[in-house]
Motif scaffolding. Structure first.
Motif, PDB file in Angstrom:
ATOM      1  N   ARG A 169       0.784  -1.226  -0.010  1.00  0.00           N
ATOM      2  CA  ARG A 169       0.070   0.055   0.030  1.00  0.00           C
ATOM      3  C   ARG A 169       0.745   1.217   0.026  1.00  0.00           C
ATOM      4  O   ARG A 169       1.988   1.267   0.257  1.00  0.00           O
ATOM      5  N   ASP A 214      -1.592   5.880   3.341  1.00  0.00           N
ATOM      6  CA  ASP A 214      -2.961   5.137   3.748  1.00  0.00           C
ATOM      7  C   ASP A 214      -3.053   4.890   5.040  1.00  0.00           C
ATOM      8  O   ASP A 214      -4.350   4.707   5.571  1.00  0.00           O
ATOM      9  N   SER A 215      -2.094   4.922   5.769  1.00  0.00           N
ATOM     10  CA  SER A 215      -2.130   4.850   7.225  1.00  0.00           C
ATOM     11  C   SER A 215      -3.252   5.933   8.118  1.00  0.00           C
ATOM     12  O   SER A 215      -3.704   5.667   9.223  1.00  0.00           O
ATOM     13  N   LEU A 230      -5.632   6.924   6.844  1.00  0.00           N
ATOM     14  CA  LEU A 230      -7.126   6.557   6.297  1.00  0.00           C
ATOM     15  C   LEU A 230      -7.800   5.621   7.089  1.00  0.00           C
ATOM     16  O   LEU A 230      -9.161   5.405   7.125  1.00  0.00           O
ATOM     17  N   TYR A 231      -7.039   4.801   7.909  1.00  0.00           N
ATOM     18  CA  TYR A 231      -7.449   3.627   8.714  1.00  0.00           C
ATOM     19  C   TYR A 231      -6.929   3.712  10.191  1.00  0.00           C
ATOM     20  O   TYR A 231      -6.142   4.504  10.642  1.00  0.00           O
ATOM     21  N   ASP A 232      -8.105   2.864  11.132  1.00  0.00           N
ATOM     22  CA  ASP A 232      -7.573   2.910  12.412  1.00  0.00           C
ATOM     23  C   ASP A 232      -6.571   1.727  12.614  1.00  0.00           C
ATOM     24  O   ASP A 232      -6.411   0.812  11.928  1.00  0.00           O
ATOM     25  N   THR A 252      -7.049  -2.122  12.272  1.00  0.00           N
ATOM     26  CA  THR A 252      -7.603  -2.678  11.181  1.00  0.00           C
ATOM     27  C   THR A 252      -6.116  -3.326  10.411  1.00  0.00           C
ATOM     28  O   THR A 252      -5.169  -2.916  10.521  1.00  0.00           O
ATOM     29  N   GLU A 301      -5.587  -3.134   7.211  1.00  0.00           N
ATOM     30  CA  GLU A 301      -5.475  -1.983   6.151  1.00  0.00           C
ATOM     31  C   GLU A 301      -4.140  -1.094   6.788  1.00  0.00           C
ATOM     32  O   GLU A 301      -3.381  -0.638   6.070  1.00  0.00           O
ATOM     33  N   TRP A 302      -4.567  -0.617   8.001  1.00  0.00           N
ATOM     34  CA  TRP A 302      -3.612   0.071   8.636  1.00  0.00           C
ATOM     35  C   TRP A 302      -2.002  -0.621   8.782  1.00  0.00           C
ATOM     36  O   TRP A 302      -0.944  -0.065   8.687  1.00  0.00           O
ATOM     37  N   SER A 316      -3.180  -9.323   5.895  1.00  0.00           N
ATOM     38  CA  SER A 316      -4.677  -9.112   6.340  1.00  0.00           C
ATOM     39  C   SER A 316      -5.005 -10.463   7.025  1.00  0.00           C
ATOM     40  O   SER A 316      -5.893 -10.551   8.030  1.00  0.00           O
TER      41      SER A 316
END
Length: 441
Positions: free
Chosen positions: A102, A106-107, A109-111, A114, A116-117, A163
């Motif tokens: 990523r 992007d970090s 945008l996410y908690d 998650t 994604e973080w 993930s």
């Protein structure tokens, strides 16, 4: 007319649970058919025994196997899993390193809770950002061409490796005990070291396993900062080496108010070679020093298991034993074993410490040079220990400078243990013809 209640079910539930615990104890040779036989009797027995089975240690040979197991397990049963052992080798680390990454931004945008973080966090930690995955390692290419291993299916549900790992850790977040072996594999290519991936996975676990009480971890040299998040930790087993300085290590371990057991475990000689660790450079990364031991909260258990004969243990020294005196009032269990011979001053330091202690459990296995004079083994056994075995023997030493070595072996406890056949594990009477000295306590 009501059916009669079976005799076994008339026993109090608490006693039945104790019976199940003994029958399913892995240390006593429990096997899967035992559980199947008990659970097949009735639905009630299956419900009663299921929690004990899930509390037994679960072994996973890779992150992929853990992901598949948690994905198909009934969600309402996963909170009962409390003890796991996970091996994370290069087969689990390389997919993380080779996957598309990523954007670092992007970090935001996410908690942090998650997946994604964590993917964005990995992109931040990686040496440089890459939109496309790097070329596979030469070893992976070589093995693929030879087709030694079949290509394994991708992650569960085609998730990214990070993930998949995060979701697996989330599924077993209630665990209390974990045994981790994380390494790059046998003689990995120096270009493909996975220190960043190892540190990332440890940080992810620390964020999820908030109730962990016992941690065993063997990895490359990494920072110990992640351990600070295990606020309920009581037992820590590791090599004693890391990227953290002794000052940082003391600050981290002292923040764990429940930590009362420290175990230093040194794998055999091949472990350093398998992980491209330069054995001669390890002293520079010694995190657990005598100064750190002195600063720790009162310890109840201290162990050093040194399973290599190539180098001496930096944790079995006179300063380390002297540092333990800070904990002499609280220490109840001491275990020191080493395959490497020690100087006599180290052995005497250990004996002087144990003699003045209040230990209830004492296990020693120490080699040292030929003993000159008589050694009374009973003088260093604390009064708090009543049963066990202490022996001093001579053995040939083809690998070391001495023709013979003295071997001190002590196994003691507050009680006299029995094994599953009912035979006592205590010393046999001293045989004057054997040439060995054995004391029965």
């Amino acid at each position: 007319m009501a059916e009669p209640v079976p005799e076994f079910l008339r026993i109090a539930l608490e006693i039945r649970l104790q019976i199940y615990t003994i029958a399913l104890d892995q240390r006593l040779g429990y096997h899967q058919p035992t559980y199947l036989a008990i659970s097949a009797v009735s639905k009630q027995l299956r419900r009663e025994v299921l929690g004990i089975v899930l509390a037994n240690s679960k072994f996973f040979q890779s992150l992929e196997y853990l992901a598949k197991w948690t994905a198909r397990a009934p969600p309402h049963l996963l909170p009962l899993v409390s003890n796991v052992s996970i091996h994370i080798f290069k087969e689990s680390l390389l997919p993380i390193a080779d996957a598309p990454r990523r954007s670092v931004s992007d970090s935001k945008l996410y908690d942090a809770s998650t997946a994604e973080w964590w993917e964005a966090e990995y992109a931040r930690r990686a040496p440089k950002f890459m939109e496309k995955p790097p070329s596979p390692s030469w070893a992976a290419n070589f093995l693929d061409r030879l087709k030694i291993f079949e290509k394994k299916p991708g992650n569960v549900g085609d998730q990214s490796p990070i993930s998949s790992a995060w979701n697996s850790f989330t599924a077993i977040r209630e665990i209390r005990k974990i045994w981790l072996v994380i390494k790059d594999g046998s003689n990995p290519s120096p270009v493909r070291r996975n220190d960043i991936e190892q540190q990332l996975l440890l940080d992810m676990m620390a964020s999820k396993f908030t109730h962990l009480q016992e941690l065993t971890v063997f990895s490359n040299l990494v920072s110990l900062e992640y351990i600070r998040k295990f606020r309920d930790l009581r037992t820590l087993r590791f090599t004693g080496y890391s990227w953290s300085t002794p000052t940082e290590t003391a600050d981290i371990l002292c923040s764990l108010k429940n930590l009362d057991s420290v175990i230093i475990f040194r794998y055999p000689d091949h472990y350093d070679r398998d992980n491209s660790i330069l054995t001669g450079a390890l002293p520079a990364y010694k995190s657990l020093t005598p100064e750190v031991i002195e600063k720790l909260n009162p310890l109840k258990t201290f162990q050093v298991q040194h399973m290599t004969s190539d180098v001496s243990s930096l944790h079995i020294t006179v300063p380390m034993i002297n540092a333990l005196r800070v904990h002499i009032d609280s220490l109840r269990s001491l275990s020191i074993s080493s395959d490497r011979p020690h100087r006599m001053d180290v052995v005497r330091s250990i004996m002087q410490f144990t003699a003045s202690s209040n230990l209830r459990y004492l296990n020693l296995s120490l080699w040292f040079g030929p003993l000159i004079g008589y050694l009374d083994l009973s003088t260093f056994i604390p009064r708090t220990i009543k049963h066990g075995e202490a022996s001093l023997k001579l053995a040939p030493s083809p690998r070391f400078a001495f023709d013979q070595l003295s071997w001190l072996k002590v196994f003691t406890s507050g009680i006299c243990f029995s094994n599953t056949t009912g035979d006592h594990i205590c010393a046999s009477p001293y045989d004057p013809c054997s040439g060995d000295k054995t004391d029965y306590l």
